[in-house]
Enzyme design. Structure first.
Site, PDB file in Angstrom:
ATOM      1  N   GLY A 292       0.825  -1.199   0.000  1.00  0.00           N
ATOM      2  CA  GLY A 292       0.000   0.000   0.000  1.00  0.00           C
ATOM      3  C   GLY A 292       0.855   1.243   0.000  1.00  0.00           C
ATOM      4  N   MET A 294       5.129   2.868   1.498  1.00  0.00           N
ATOM      5  CA  MET A 294       6.406   2.688   2.178  1.00  0.00           C
ATOM      6  C   MET A 294       6.904   4.039   2.638  1.00  0.00           C
ATOM      7  SD  MET A 294       8.661   0.723   3.398  1.00  0.00           S
ATOM      8  CE  MET A 294      10.145   1.227   4.259  1.00  0.00           C
ATOM      9  N   HIS A 327      -1.078   6.245   8.056  1.00  0.00           N
ATOM     10  CA  HIS A 327      -0.121   5.206   8.460  1.00  0.00           C
ATOM     11  C   HIS A 327       1.296   5.595   8.042  1.00  0.00           C
ATOM     12  CE1 HIS A 327       1.103   0.850   8.978  1.00  0.00           C
ATOM     13  NE2 HIS A 327       2.043   1.275   8.147  1.00  0.00           N
ATOM     14  N   GLU A 328       1.477   5.949   6.781  1.00  0.00           N
ATOM     15  CA  GLU A 328       2.817   6.277   6.297  1.00  0.00           C
ATOM     16  C   GLU A 328       3.327   7.574   6.918  1.00  0.00           C
ATOM     17  OE1 GLU A 328       4.234   3.929   4.916  1.00  0.00           O
ATOM     18  OE2 GLU A 328       2.479   2.764   4.313  1.00  0.00           O
TER      19      GLU A 328
END
Length: 645
Positions: A292, A294, A327-328
């Site tokens: 999804g 990085m 999230h990232e």
């Protein structure tokens, strides 16, 4: 024994053990013994290099041809401080021998040879203090992900060494200065800001500023025919690179993509009390990206299809996009600012990114149901592994980085966030947040372990986090709950709740969860503080006997909770979609455990229920369970029963 006494005992035992080990243990890694040369990066090699290496800097030059079949010519200068030059030093490079051209150590040529994925730097050429290594090589293609008109690096967990010679371990953070020579029509982004760009005929050269101090797995660049969008978002200039050509997707998606990034940064700066800690914040959307996203510092990578949605996108797709971006972005603090010492704690950066992403999405998307999304996303995936005999704990040992990929999976991505939410609830939200702030400030731009964090958090709570940590983090599995309710005259006299390990052990998972007493005209929810193998819920005594009890009604408890047949008749009357979701999960797990309901009963129940359930995430949950019941249980079972022809 109270917590203080227990900690004193542990400390005493540690001192005794330290004295005993000192006289009979094997030689330490920094003794005169030579570190074995073996494939990968062993824990022994990593420990030694951490003891002797510091102040590492890489200056890398890559010439990328337009045709992806042509080799990428490269050169590199590595500088570092060395505390001990009594033995050879291993530099990691996982490539064919012909990819290594020339090596110089402190100005003197040495044999250009790859031995078990390492370049051996002779001790005779090394010196205490500052050293310089120069290498000419052909960059390895394994992790350059080369396509016809673009390429990108993806070097987690230990693949930096497949591209270039490096000291490839997470606790040897370094700076990277990158120069790329590219086809003239290409552009690029990297960890550092773009410092200079020159054109010479059909090629251009990009020179990037020295990066922030980062681990090797976060070194990154992407280059190719990307379109560039720049926006100033509340004082932060963001550069976005993409290859999307669908005008409707661009119109629909660009504003949300930038806005969610901005909101995530704002939330995290406020939560951590640490301003964004790096020199720039850019990102790129890549077709067919393996994951999804990085979290490369200054150059986050995303799967393009996860960012670009059309006007027909579902609510779940929009929540997933928000969660991915959050999230990232959360990784910038959790994983990038503070990095694990060794990849056995890779789960730490993932659990914090998930944990913070859930909090951010709850704020960023006003119509999102945080508890609902958390329950449906994490619990079924965690249970799918943790219910099996081969389940692994959240924290696992790792002897060599070439095995680090095996540590990823549903346990770290899904059980660990559940564990973290329970830990926050155990400590209290404010004490937990203050503990995280202390952890980030203490280890900023450094490396830390999970025990380092537990030590900080343990000082902020009366709970015994060492004991809690043992069952939740260091051991696999989950509890199975049962209950006994005594009543008389339509009133509850006592309600006793028990837990045991699904493996039959007497282990206890300390946790909080809710139960709902369901009546024809109301629901009364009670909180269970399940710190023992058996608790009596005093608050229930004297209450009217319910039609049934819905266990884990808030969807925060972890384990196999009891279900009742009476629940099946009333379940779709529950107005709260989280309560229904928790009930669906409870039913499915009990069915698999052979308790209360059979596969055929649950199949029939869901077939009828799909016409009544209106919540999108619940429908997704039910259809997934229906598919598994039909294909994995009923169909397979029917095939076994068919007579041979």
């Amino acid at each position: 024994m109270n917590k203080k006494q227990r900690n004193l005992l542990i400390a005493s035992i540690a001192l005794i053990n330290a004295g005993g080990i000192a006289s009979c243990s094997k030689p330490a890694a920094n003794s005169t013994s030579t570190i074995p040369v073996e494939a990968g990066v062993s824990e022994e090699l990593a420990t030694y290099r951490k003891q002797v290496l510091s102040q590492i800097a890489y200056d890398i030059n890559l010439t990328i041809p337009e045709q992806k079949q042509q080799p990428i010519q490269a050169s590199e200068t590595i500088t570092f401080h060395l505390a001990d030059n009594s033995k050879p030093l291993q530099l990691d490079f996982k490539e064919q021998p012909d990819h290594l051209k020339q090596v110089w150590v402190n100005g003197k040529p040495v044999e250009a040879r790859i031995e078990e994925e390492h370049i051996i730097l002779p001790a005779a050429h090394l010196k205490k203090g500052q050293n310089e290594v120069k290498v000419e090589f052909i960059a390895g293609d394994l992790s350059l992900n080369r396509n016809a008109d673009y390429l990108y690096t993806l070097l987690v967990p230990d693949r930096a060494r497949t591209v270039m010679p490096v000291f490839d371990q997470p606790n040897l953070k370094a700076t990277f200065k990158l120069t790329l020579t590219l086809p003239k029509e290409w552009n690029a982004l990297a960890n550092g800001t773009l410092q200079d760009s020159t054109v010479n005929g059909q090629v251009k050269t990009y020179t990037f500023a020295t990066s922030d101090t980062i681990p090797t797995y976060l070194f990154s660049f992407a280059a190719g025919k990307f379109k560039h969008v720049q926006r100033d978002m509340s004082g932060t200039t963001m550069h976005f690179y993409h290859r999307e050509t669908d005008a409707s997707k661009l119109e629909e998606s660009l504003d949300p993509i930038f806005n969610i990034h901005r909101d995530a940064l704002t939330f995290l700066e406020d939560y951590t009390k640490i301003p964004y800690p790096f020199q720039k914040f850019d990102f790129v959307a890549i077709p067919d990206f393996q994951y999804g996203g990085m979290e490369h510092v200054g150059a986050i990578q995303y799967k393009a299809s996860s960012l670009f949605l059309d006007e027909g996108a579902t609510k779940d797709q929009k929540i997933s996009r928000s969660n991915l971006i959050a999230h990232e972005t959360a990784h910038m603090w959790f994983g990038d600012l503070v990095t694990m010492q060794w990849f056995n704690d890779v789960w730490m950066k993932e659990v914090f990114a998930n944990f913070m992403a859930d909090k951010i999405t709850q704020v960023a998307l006003e119509d999102s149901n945080f508890d609902m999304k958390f329950l449906v996303d994490h619990f079924p995936a965690a249970y799918s592994i943790d219910r099996t005999t081969g389940a692994n704990p959240i924290r696992q040992p790792l002897d060599n980085l070439n095995n680090a990929g095996s540590l990823y999976g549903s346990i770290i991505y899904h059980k660990a966030p559940i564990m973290m939410r329970q830990l926050e609830r155990l400590m209290g939200e404010e004490a937990f947040k203050q503990g995280l702030q202390e952890y980030l400030k203490k280890y900023a731009y450094q490396n830390a372990t999970w025990p380092d964090l537990i030590q900080i958090l343990d000082a902020r709570t009366s709970a015994d986090l060492q004991q809690w940590n043992q069952v939740w983090v260091n051991e696999p599995g989950r509890p199975v709950f049962s209950y006994d309710m005594q009543s008389a005259g339509g009133k509850i006299e006592s309600l006793r709740i028990k837990q045991r390990g699904e493996d039959g052990s007497s282990r206890v998972w300390p946790q909080f969860f809710e139960i709902a007493l369901v009546y024809p005209n109301r629901i009364e929810e009670l909180t269970v503080d399940m710190t023992q193998s058996e608790v009596i819920l005093d608050e229930a005594a004297g209450k009217e006997k319910p039609q049934f009890i819905l266990f884990n009604s808030s969807g925060q408890g972890y384990g196999v909770f009891p279900v009742e047949q009476a629940m099946l008749q009333q379940l779709y009357k529950l107005e709260n979609p989280v309560q229904r979701a928790s009930a669906y999960i409870n039913l499915f797990e009990n069915m698999l455990n052979g308790r209360e309901i059979t596969p055929m009963q649950l199949l029939s129940f869901y077939q009828n229920g799909l016409t009544q359930e209106q919540e999108e995430l619940n429908i997704k949950l039910m259809t997934g369970q229906l598919s598994e019941i039909y294909w994995q249980l009923l169909t397979r079972h029917s095939v076994r029963l068919m007579p041979r022809s």
